[in-house]
Design a protein around this motif. Structure first.
Motif, PDB file in Angstrom:
ATOM      1  N   THR A   1      20.784  30.951   4.635  1.00 32.71           N
ATOM      2  CA  THR A   1      20.533  31.867   5.761  1.00 32.71           C
ATOM      3  C   THR A   1      20.534  33.319   5.286  1.00 32.71           C
ATOM      4  N   ALA A   2      21.457  33.628   4.378  1.00 34.02           N
ATOM      5  CA  ALA A   2      21.571  35.005   3.884  1.00 34.02           C
ATOM      6  C   ALA A   2      20.443  35.385   2.927  1.00 34.02           C
ATOM      7  N   THR A   3      19.944  34.409   2.145  1.00 37.64           N
ATOM      8  CA  THR A   3      18.980  34.744   1.072  1.00 37.64           C
ATOM      9  C   THR A   3      17.520  34.442   1.411  1.00 37.64           C
ATOM     10  N   ARG A   4      17.264  33.581   2.398  1.00 41.13           N
ATOM     11  CA  ARG A   4      15.886  33.172   2.709  1.00 41.13           C
ATOM     12  C   ARG A   4      14.927  34.351   2.972  1.00 41.13           C
ATOM     13  N   PRO A   5      15.302  35.291   3.870  1.00 38.33           N
ATOM     14  CA  PRO A   5      14.369  36.394   4.147  1.00 38.33           C
ATOM     15  C   PRO A   5      14.014  37.189   2.893  1.00 38.33           C
TER      16      PRO A   5
END
Length: 401
Positions: free
Chosen positions: A261-265
């Motif tokens: 969730t933290a790294t996807r974007p």
């Protein structure tokens, strides 16, 4: 859609289809972690029979992916999504009646076909709502729905298995799929308008009408990555018992989900700005290191750190591999086939992995098994480097001419 809405990533269509996809995958993962236990406890199945009850689902999914890639455009994306969701609902209801292991096999096979149909449709439909300049970012946000479902589904499944009856779990799943089916019938799907030539080529029963050759290589890499990651899905709970870390293991997928969730974007933006290699190589390395770390785990913090690293590896690859397929797809009418080809590779790896690695487990310790699994992404690095080098050489020779 207007020009403005096309440039805006978080439009109504994108958000809606991403939520539909989340629930479809959530129910898949929820049932996947409980079905072997139910087969053993309720139907007195052997360990092998229980494993087949889990794995036969993948066969149904693969059949659906193979046929629905072309049917998406021939029958229309709208029809495949809606009637696929209806079939997914009916086959989920069928779990309420499983008097024998044979009936369970049949229900699992058909339910897998329903899941494969709907997920193949959502994977293609979402591409119409992602601006071309944001392919990487869009697919990564959409892929977040799959990754979160892969973490939350097993967590809910394990909690319900320990606190509720099998029938309650099935009723809970039925309600979720029922609401999703209603959403699929309300959702305004845009069908691709096929030219007579495209329609004729898709209607033929040829290799090209089922498989997109341009994404075969990345689909093979997906197969290897799925094979490697299946060691976590299949054996983590048994490994946690063996090393006495059962309490910490329940948070493994939570850490996995939080890291993704933290790294996807960010990984999506890197993909768009610097190309696929900038995210592919790190994903192979992170999965290798994560599985190696898992093989050496002796404490809770080590187990959770390995969960984060594996999330950075497999989780990053899964959606960025999808973005590579989107980039490589020659025309819009081939997107459905390209994506189904990719997910056939991924699902096949997840499907045969438990059996192949399970056989290895008879001669290796769990630690040894995870060391073997960690070597597979290294093979991916070598193959990927060779393939892209040859692609550049071929491209240069053509441009020189």
């Amino acid at each position: 859609m207007t020009e403005h809405s096309e440039e805006k990533l978080f439009n109504k269509g994108f958000i809606s289809i991403t939520l539909i996809n989340f629930v479809v995958y959530l129910v898949y993962y929820l049932l996947m972690v409980i079905i072997a236990v139910i087969a053993q406890d309720t139907l007195h199945a052997s360990l092998g029979q229980a494993g087949l009850a889990s794995g036969i689902y993948i066969i149904g999914t693969l059949i659906a992916r193979l046929f629905m890639g072309k049917m998406l455009e021939l029958l229309g994306r709208k029809a495949v999504l809606r009637y696929g969701a209806l079939f997914y609902l009916i086959t989920t209801i069928a779990y309420l009646y499983i008097p024998s292991i044979g009936i369970l096999y049949l229900v699992r096979l058909l339910n897998g076909f329903g899941y494969g149909t709907v997920s193949t449709a959502t994977n293609a439909i979402v591409t119409a709502y992602i601006p071309k300049s944001k392919h990487g970012e869009g697919i990564n946000y959409y892929g977040l729905s799959t990754s979160l479902a892969a973490a939350i589904g097993p967590f809910i499944g394990m909690v319900l298995l320990n606190t509720m009856s099998f029938y309650f779990i099935i009723l809970f799943s039925i309600v979720l799929i029922f609401l999703t089916t209603i959403a699929c019938f309300i959702f305004p799907v845009k069908n691709i308008q096929l030219s007579p030539e495209h329609k004729a080529s898709l209607s033929r029963w040829t290799f090209d009408s089922f498989i997109e050759k341009k994404v075969l290589f990345i689909s093979f890499i997906a197969f290897l990555m799925g094979l490697s990651y299946s060691s976590v899905l299949s054996f983590l709970s048994s490994y946690a018992k063996a090393i006495d870390l059962v309490g910490a293991s329940s948070f493994f997928f939570v850490v996995y989900a939080l890291v993704i969730t933290a790294t996807r974007p960010l990984s999506g933006r890197i993909f768009d700005a610097r190309g696929e290699n900038a995210v592919m190589y790190p994903s192979f390395i992170f999965l290798t290191v994560g599985l190696l770390f898992l093989s050496m785990t002796t404490t809770s913090w080590m187990l959770l750190v390995s969960g984060g690293l594996i999330g950075l590896g497999y989780g990053t690859f899964m959606s960025n591999g999808q973005a590579v397929c989107l980039k490589a797809s020659p025309t819009s009418h081939r997107i459905g086939i390209a994506l189904s080809t990719y997910f056939i590779g991924l699902d096949l790896g997840l499907g045969v992995g438990p059996y192949l690695l399970g056989e290895l487990r008879t001669i290796l310790s769990f630690s040894g098994l995870y060391m073997v699994a960690s070597s597979i992404p290294v093979i991916c690095i070598v193959l990927y480097a060779l393939f892209y080098r040859s692609k550049v050489i071929v491209h240069d020779s053509f441009s020189a001419e």
